[in-house]
Design a protein around this motif. Structure first.
Motif, PDB file in Angstrom:
ATOM      1  N   GLY A 249       0.836  -1.218   0.000  1.00 53.75           N
ATOM      2  CA  GLY A 249       0.000   0.000   0.000  1.00 53.75           C
ATOM      3  C   GLY A 249       0.861   1.254   0.000  1.00 53.75           C
ATOM      4  N   GLU A 250       1.896   1.251   0.835  1.00 52.68           N
ATOM      5  CA  GLU A 250       2.782   2.421   0.923  1.00 52.68           C
ATOM      6  C   GLU A 250       3.541   2.604  -0.400  1.00 52.68           C
ATOM      7  OE1 GLU A 250       3.412   4.985   2.502  1.00 52.68           O
ATOM      8  OE2 GLU A 250       5.501   5.500   2.026  1.00 52.68           O
ATOM      9  N   SER A 251       4.008   1.508  -0.996  1.00 53.98           N
ATOM     10  CA  SER A 251       4.754   1.621  -2.264  1.00 53.98           C
ATOM     11  C   SER A 251       3.849   2.205  -3.345  1.00 53.98           C
ATOM     12  CB  SER A 251       5.261   0.251  -2.735  1.00 53.98           C
ATOM     13  OG  SER A 251       5.832  -0.448  -1.679  1.00 53.98           O
ATOM     14  N   VAL A 252       2.612   1.758  -3.373  1.00 54.16           N
ATOM     15  CA  VAL A 252       1.672   2.251  -4.384  1.00 54.16           C
ATOM     16  C   VAL A 252       1.370   3.740  -4.132  1.00 54.16           C
ATOM     17  CG1 VAL A 252      -0.693   2.025  -5.278  1.00 54.16           C
ATOM     18  CG2 VAL A 252       0.645  -0.024  -4.773  1.00 54.16           C
ATOM     19  N   ARG A 253       1.175   4.070  -2.855  1.00 55.03           N
ATOM     20  CA  ARG A 253       0.895   5.480  -2.519  1.00 55.03           C
ATOM     21  C   ARG A 253       2.008   6.376  -3.052  1.00 55.03           C
ATOM     22  NH1 ARG A 253       2.578   9.412   0.540  1.00 55.03           N
ATOM     23  NH2 ARG A 253       4.366   8.168   1.232  1.00 55.03           N
TER      24      ARG A 253
ATOM     25  N   ALA B 127      -4.970  -4.827  -1.938  1.00 55.01           N
ATOM     26  CA  ALA B 127      -4.410  -3.652  -2.629  1.00 55.01           C
ATOM     27  C   ALA B 127      -4.995  -2.388  -2.018  1.00 55.01           C
ATOM     28  CB  ALA B 127      -4.736  -3.714  -4.115  1.00 55.01           C
ATOM     29  N   GLY B 128      -5.838  -2.546  -0.985  1.00 56.81           N
ATOM     30  CA  GLY B 128      -6.652  -1.410  -0.511  1.00 56.81           C
ATOM     31  C   GLY B 128      -5.975  -0.488   0.475  1.00 56.81           C
ATOM     32  N   ALA B 129      -4.822  -0.876   1.040  1.00 53.87           N
ATOM     33  CA  ALA B 129      -4.224  -0.051   2.101  1.00 53.87           C
ATOM     34  C   ALA B 129      -3.833   1.337   1.577  1.00 53.87           C
ATOM     35  CB  ALA B 129      -3.011  -0.757   2.693  1.00 53.87           C
ATOM     36  N   ALA B 130      -3.552   1.426   0.275  1.00 50.87           N
ATOM     37  CA  ALA B 130      -3.147   2.732  -0.277  1.00 50.87           C
ATOM     38  C   ALA B 130      -4.309   3.722  -0.279  1.00 50.87           C
ATOM     39  CB  ALA B 130      -2.632   2.553  -1.700  1.00 50.87           C
ATOM     40  N   VAL B 131      -5.547   3.215  -0.308  1.00 48.41           N
ATOM     41  CA  VAL B 131      -6.691   4.116  -0.523  1.00 48.41           C
ATOM     42  C   VAL B 131      -6.826   5.162   0.604  1.00 48.41           C
ATOM     43  CG1 VAL B 131      -9.209   4.238  -0.815  1.00 48.41           C
ATOM     44  CG2 VAL B 131      -7.899   2.425  -1.956  1.00 48.41           C
ATOM     45  N   PRO B 132      -6.928   4.744   1.888  1.00 49.19           N
ATOM     46  CA  PRO B 132      -7.044   5.781   2.917  1.00 49.19           C
ATOM     47  C   PRO B 132      -5.827   6.702   2.953  1.00 49.19           C
ATOM     48  CG  PRO B 132      -6.721   3.605   3.922  1.00 49.19           C
ATOM     49  CD  PRO B 132      -6.998   3.389   2.465  1.00 49.19           C
ATOM     50  N   MET B 133      -4.641   6.158   2.682  1.00 49.04           N
ATOM     51  CA  MET B 133      -3.430   6.990   2.735  1.00 49.04           C
ATOM     52  C   MET B 133      -3.478   8.075   1.655  1.00 49.04           C
ATOM     53  SD  MET B 133      -0.293   4.380   3.385  1.00 49.04           S
ATOM     54  CE  MET B 133      -0.504   2.647   3.321  1.00 49.04           C
ATOM     55  N   LEU B 134      -3.934   7.679   0.458  1.00 48.23           N
ATOM     56  CA  LEU B 134      -4.001   8.642  -0.648  1.00 48.23           C
ATOM     57  C   LEU B 134      -5.031   9.728  -0.350  1.00 48.23           C
ATOM     58  CD1 LEU B 134      -3.806   6.165  -3.647  1.00 48.23           C
ATOM     59  CD2 LEU B 134      -2.168   8.010  -3.210  1.00 48.23           C
ATOM     60  N   ARG B 135      -6.135   9.327   0.248  1.00 51.52           N
ATOM     61  CA  ARG B 135      -7.164  10.338   0.555  1.00 51.52           C
ATOM     62  C   ARG B 135      -6.658  11.311   1.610  1.00 51.52           C
ATOM     63  NH1 ARG B 135     -12.161   9.723  -1.795  1.00 51.52           N
ATOM     64  NH2 ARG B 135     -12.210  11.966  -1.406  1.00 51.52           N
ATOM     65  N   LYS B 136      -5.912  10.779   2.575  1.00 47.97           N
ATOM     66  CA  LYS B 136      -5.352  11.654   3.628  1.00 47.97           C
ATOM     67  C   LYS B 136      -4.382  12.651   3.007  1.00 47.97           C
ATOM     68  CE  LYS B 136      -4.225  12.624   8.010  1.00 47.97           C
ATOM     69  NZ  LYS B 136      -3.806  13.959   7.942  1.00 47.97           N
ATOM     70  N   ASP B 137      -3.624  12.190   2.000  1.00 48.08           N
ATOM     71  CA  ASP B 137      -2.660  13.066   1.308  1.00 48.08           C
ATOM     72  C   ASP B 137      -3.343  14.021   0.328  1.00 48.08           C
ATOM     73  OD1 ASP B 137      -0.760  11.520   2.502  1.00 48.08           O
ATOM     74  OD2 ASP B 137       0.061  10.636   0.666  1.00 48.08           O
TER      75      ASP B 137
ATOM     76  N   PRO C  42      -4.648  13.934  -5.987  1.00 45.27           N
ATOM     77  CA  PRO C  42      -5.599  14.612  -6.877  1.00 45.27           C
ATOM     78  C   PRO C  42      -6.392  13.710  -7.830  1.00 45.27           C
ATOM     79  CG  PRO C  42      -3.356  14.934  -7.655  1.00 45.27           C
ATOM     80  CD  PRO C  42      -3.250  14.189  -6.376  1.00 45.27           C
ATOM     81  N   GLY C  43      -6.118  12.399  -7.844  1.00 48.30           N
ATOM     82  CA  GLY C  43      -6.837  11.521  -8.783  1.00 48.30           C
ATOM     83  C   GLY C  43      -8.130  10.986  -8.213  1.00 48.30           C
ATOM     84  N   SER C  44      -8.788  10.152  -9.013  1.00 51.84           N
ATOM     85  CA  SER C  44     -10.052   9.552  -8.572  1.00 51.84           C
ATOM     86  C   SER C  44      -9.815   8.065  -8.276  1.00 51.84           C
ATOM     87  CB  SER C  44     -11.095   9.727  -9.681  1.00 51.84           C
ATOM     88  OG  SER C  44     -12.345   9.310  -9.202  1.00 51.84           O
ATOM     89  N   ILE C  45     -10.514   7.564  -7.258  1.00 52.86           N
ATOM     90  CA  ILE C  45     -10.241   6.196  -6.792  1.00 52.86           C
ATOM     91  C   ILE C  45     -11.488   5.326  -6.875  1.00 52.86           C
ATOM     92  CG2 ILE C  45      -9.690   4.829  -4.723  1.00 52.86           C
ATOM     93  CD1 ILE C  45      -7.841   7.128  -3.881  1.00 52.86           C
ATOM     94  N   ILE C  46     -11.312   4.133  -7.468  1.00 52.63           N
ATOM     95  CA  ILE C  46     -12.386   3.132  -7.453  1.00 52.63           C
ATOM     96  C   ILE C  46     -11.882   1.969  -6.607  1.00 52.63           C
ATOM     97  CG2 ILE C  46     -13.840   1.611  -8.848  1.00 52.63           C
ATOM     98  CD1 ILE C  46     -13.350   3.302 -11.199  1.00 52.63           C
ATOM     99  N   PHE C  47     -12.744   1.421  -5.796  1.00 51.45           N
ATOM    100  CA  PHE C  47     -12.373   0.223  -5.054  1.00 51.45           C
ATOM    101  C   PHE C  47     -13.414  -0.854  -5.350  1.00 51.45           C
ATOM    102  CE2 PHE C  47     -12.572  -2.387  -1.099  1.00 51.45           C
ATOM    103  CZ  PHE C  47     -11.316  -2.987  -1.221  1.00 51.45           C
TER     104      PHE C  47
ATOM    105  N   GLY D  92     -13.158   5.128   1.541  1.00 54.45           N
ATOM    106  CA  GLY D  92     -12.264   6.154   1.005  1.00 54.45           C
ATOM    107  C   GLY D  92     -12.353   6.304  -0.498  1.00 54.45           C
ATOM    108  N   SER D  93     -12.986   5.353  -1.174  1.00 51.73           N
ATOM    109  CA  SER D  93     -13.002   5.432  -2.637  1.00 51.73           C
ATOM    110  C   SER D  93     -14.076   6.413  -3.125  1.00 51.73           C
ATOM    111  CB  SER D  93     -13.256   4.040  -3.219  1.00 51.73           C
ATOM    112  OG  SER D  93     -14.422   3.495  -2.652  1.00 51.73           O
ATOM    113  N   HIS D  94     -13.840   6.996  -4.307  1.00 49.36           N
ATOM    114  CA  HIS D  94     -14.875   7.844  -4.917  1.00 49.36           C
ATOM    115  C   HIS D  94     -16.005   6.979  -5.443  1.00 49.36           C
ATOM    116  CE1 HIS D  94     -11.238  10.360  -5.112  1.00 49.36           C
ATOM    117  NE2 HIS D  94     -12.090  11.376  -4.980  1.00 49.36           N
ATOM    118  N   VAL D  95     -15.641   5.807  -5.965  1.00 48.32           N
ATOM    119  CA  VAL D  95     -16.643   4.873  -6.502  1.00 48.32           C
ATOM    120  C   VAL D  95     -16.365   3.506  -5.885  1.00 48.32           C
ATOM    121  CG1 VAL D  95     -17.566   3.774  -8.573  1.00 48.32           C
ATOM    122  CG2 VAL D  95     -16.806   6.152  -8.670  1.00 48.32           C
ATOM    123  N   PHE D  96     -17.385   2.945  -5.266  1.00 49.74           N
ATOM    124  CA  PHE D  96     -17.215   1.663  -4.586  1.00 49.74           C
ATOM    125  C   PHE D  96     -18.057   0.620  -5.332  1.00 49.74           C
ATOM    126  CE2 PHE D  96     -18.669  -0.906  -0.679  1.00 49.74           C
ATOM    127  CZ  PHE D  96     -17.629  -1.820  -0.834  1.00 49.74           C
TER     128      PHE D  96
END
Ligand code: G6P
Ligand code: 1S3
Length: 616
Positions: A154-158, A183-193, A196-201, A250-254
């Motif tokens: 998750g951190e590497s992807v972030r 693969a989901g651990a990056a999602v909350p981290m990216l939202r906290k940061d 600027p992109g959009s996230i689907i989970f 945390g995703s824009h589209v779930f």
């Protein structure tokens, strides 16, 4: 986004040419999963089979992200020069001390792929875990290897997505589609940061749902009333559950794969899904044009060979009246409906006997359980079969030669005298050694835990012993079938083609590829209304029965009603004539076309559109 000229628009085109300025604003789609270039289960099939459909729409603006594993990369990955925005971000990752790889995934469509060596994030894993805790209340145990890997990935992807966004945003919109909690651990981290992109989970099953379904007697009725946190603690999967929940919220589209799993998401993850994305296949990979009926005959012969070797030393039956049924999948005994299947087989056995049916059903249970090796008797039967074949071939040649010589000398000899004594004796010896007084084995391997194995125990309880008078025979094969397997010598797809019916009455099955693969190979299948695939058909294709797919009612039936219904379906199949079986195979094979990604890929395209719309 417009579909025109995609191939010129570059997420990393290898010629390094820049695209015209007006086109550079076209969005970029990244798809991130633990199973990219790394086969574990069904998500690999989703990603891999979907590539051509994604490439068709996104062209060079499509790229996958996965974990780097040296072993799989050797087979599935081809490095490419570090060009384009994605290539540059990979270069920067390397400068920061990460093993990052950029190239092509060697599957149909050859998409761009980035593989990240998440082990390189372990050097500051404690900091990442601390952030997960302070920012998202996700506490991760120190000693869980899987969770540690997921957090590091998750951190590497972030980090990678941050670097990419620094190059591309706001010039170009980026959509990243994450699959499954791993693969989901990056999602909350990216939202906290504030990435600027959009996230689907997309979840392909909720972790908690899988545990509860396995253990709770009435999982579906209780679904709205479970205390998710409490249950996660009970099964010791709090960290995993919270990562999954954070990714969903945390995703824009779930999204998820079926309405069955959508219910779980609502109750166990606390967010209803925005869209359903059913699983498709790249049907072309399976299509054998007009050949598939011939292939059935060819591979059925191979299975006949196994049957002869396995059963005929004990007793004989009519191969022309023998039907091959099978079930296969991961060893989740209750979830995959193996318990129901075996119970129904016992009932089918009884019904066929009562009816005086001439049919023999050989039923294969294909899964993977811990074993020591293939059973010696199973291997011996196979070796003896070869010996019969060799002896018969040698005698054929010998007789042929002697007959030729006699005939050219003007004599017609007694054929019996032409068999060499040596071969006659060798054949007799093999025939003698071939005979067995015991019934044929019900399992092909030595299991590590024979006494506790649930399939074996239920076969014993149901007295499915492969006795001569039983019309239903069973072969429990606790390993997946591959071409190198000495018992069959064919791969799984070929084995399926040689069978008559696939039986998959799952209790917990977010989608279920096995029946879909079965029909794509021209073999009718049984599924259940608790499988996403079955539920989809029930709602959208009321003609599924005539297309070769039966759906067992499990949602509102108890175990015994469902077992009766399944036994009845199998019994009805046994009564079909050869002509009817051929017709059903034709219908099943052509119906599978409906599940090609060129049709179902549209749902993914809708999800990506929605993700773009939700990006403010
Ligand atoms: C295919 C072959 C036929 C064969 C038939 C057997 O259709 O093209 O030549 O007779 O399979 O079908 P069955 O259902 O009896 O295995
Ligand atoms: C999951 O894999 P499983 O067998 O653990 O994902 C698959 C792909 O979406 C799905 O087909 C299957 O039902 C799920 O259960």
């Amino acid at each position: 986004p417009s579909l025109e000229g995609l191939e010129e628009i570059d997420a990393g085109s290898e010629d390094g040419k820049r695209a015209p300025r007006s086109r550079r604003a076209e969005p970029l789609l990244l798809e991130c999963a633990w199973e990219v270039c790394n086969q574990v289960g069904g998500i690999y099939t989703v990603l891999r089979s979907k590539v051509p459909s994604m490439m068709n729409r996104w062209g060079n603006r499509y790229c996958l992200i996965g974990p780097y594993s040296h072993q799989s990369a050797q087979v599935e990955f081809e490095p490419a020069p570090l060009v384009g925005a994605v290539g540059q971000a990979v270069k920067q990752m390397r400068e920061l001390g990460f093993g990052a790889h950029y190239g092509r995934w060697l599957v149909t469509g050859r998409p761009h792929v980035v593989l990240l060596n998440y082990l390189d994030a372990f050097r500051y894993l404690h900091e990442v875990k601390y952030r997960l805790w302070t920012d998202h209340h996700i506490s991760t145990p120190g000693d869980d290897e899987m969770v540690n890997n997921v957090v590091a990935f998750g951190e590497s992807v972030r980090l990678f997505l941050q670097l990419l966004a620094q190059k591309e945003s706001p010039r170009r919109k980026i959509v990243t589609h994450f699959h499954e909690w791993m693969a989901g651990a990056a999602v909350p981290m990216l939202r906290k940061d504030a990435w600027p992109g959009s996230i689907i989970f997309t979840t392909h099953a909720t972790l908690l749902g899988r545990y509860l379904a396995m253990n709770h007697p009435v999982f579906y009725d209780h679904l709205p009333f479970f205390d998710a946190e409490g249950e996660a603690a009970h099964y010791n999967i709090v960290a995993q559950h919270r990562i999954e929940r954070a990714a969903a919220h945390g995703s824009h589209v779930f999204t998820t794969v079926s309405d069955v799993t959508a219910e779980e998401c609502k109750h166990l993850l606390g967010r209803p899904v925005d869209l359903l994305l059913p699983n498709g296949l790249n049907i072309q990979r399976f299509a054998a044009l007009h050949e598939f009926q011939n292939l059935h005959r060819e591979y059925k012969e191979r299975i006949h060979e196994f049957t002869v070797g396995h059963f005929f030393p004990s007793y004989h039956f009519d191969l022309d009246n023998t039907l091959y049924f099978f079930t296969s999948g991961r060893y989740e005994y209750r979830n995959k409906g193996m318990d129901l299947t075996i119970e129904a087989l016992a009932r089918l056995n009884h019904r066929l006997r009562e009816a005086g049916s001439p049919v023999t059903v050989v039923f294969f249970v294909i899964t993977r359980a811990p074993t020591r090796s293939i059973n010696v008797t199973a291997l011996q039967s196979r070796a003896m079969l070869r010996e019969f074949r060799n002896a018969s071939e040698a005698i054929k040649e010998d007789i042929g030669e002697k007959l030729f010589q006699a005939a050219t000398a003007g004599q017609i000899p007694d054929l019996n005298t032409l068999i060499d004594d040596y071969w006659r004796l060798r054949l007799r010896r093999t025939m003698y050694a071939w005979k067995r007084d015991l019934p044929p084995l019900i399992v092909t391997h030595d299991l590590l835990d024979d006494a506790k194995d649930p399939v074996l125990n239920q076969l014993r309880n149901c007295q499915l012993w492969n006795n001569e008078h039983d019309p239903v025979k069973v072969i429990y094969h606790p390993d997946f079938i591959t071409a190198t397997n000495p018992l069959f010598g064919i791969d799984y797809d070929q084995f399926v083609r040689g069978c008559h019916l696939g039986v998959f009455p799952s209790y917990y099955e977010p989608w279920g590829y096995t029946p879909l693969e079965s029909i794509a190979l021209g073999v009718p299948a049984i599924t259940s209304d608790l499988a996403g695939f079955g539920s989809y058909l029930k709602q959208l294709r009321p003609d599924h029965e005539e297309k070769g797919i039966s759906i067992i009612h499990r949602r509102y039936s108890d175990f015994h009603q469902a077992a009766d219904e399944l036994a009845d379906r199998m019994f009805r199949y046994c009564q079909l004539s050869r002509r009817e079986r051929i017709n059903l195979r034709n219908s099943a094979e052509s119906f599978s076309e409906h599940f090609d990604w060129h049709n179902l890929g549209k749902r993914y395209h809708e999800a990506h559109e929605l993700a773009l719309d939700r990006l403010v």
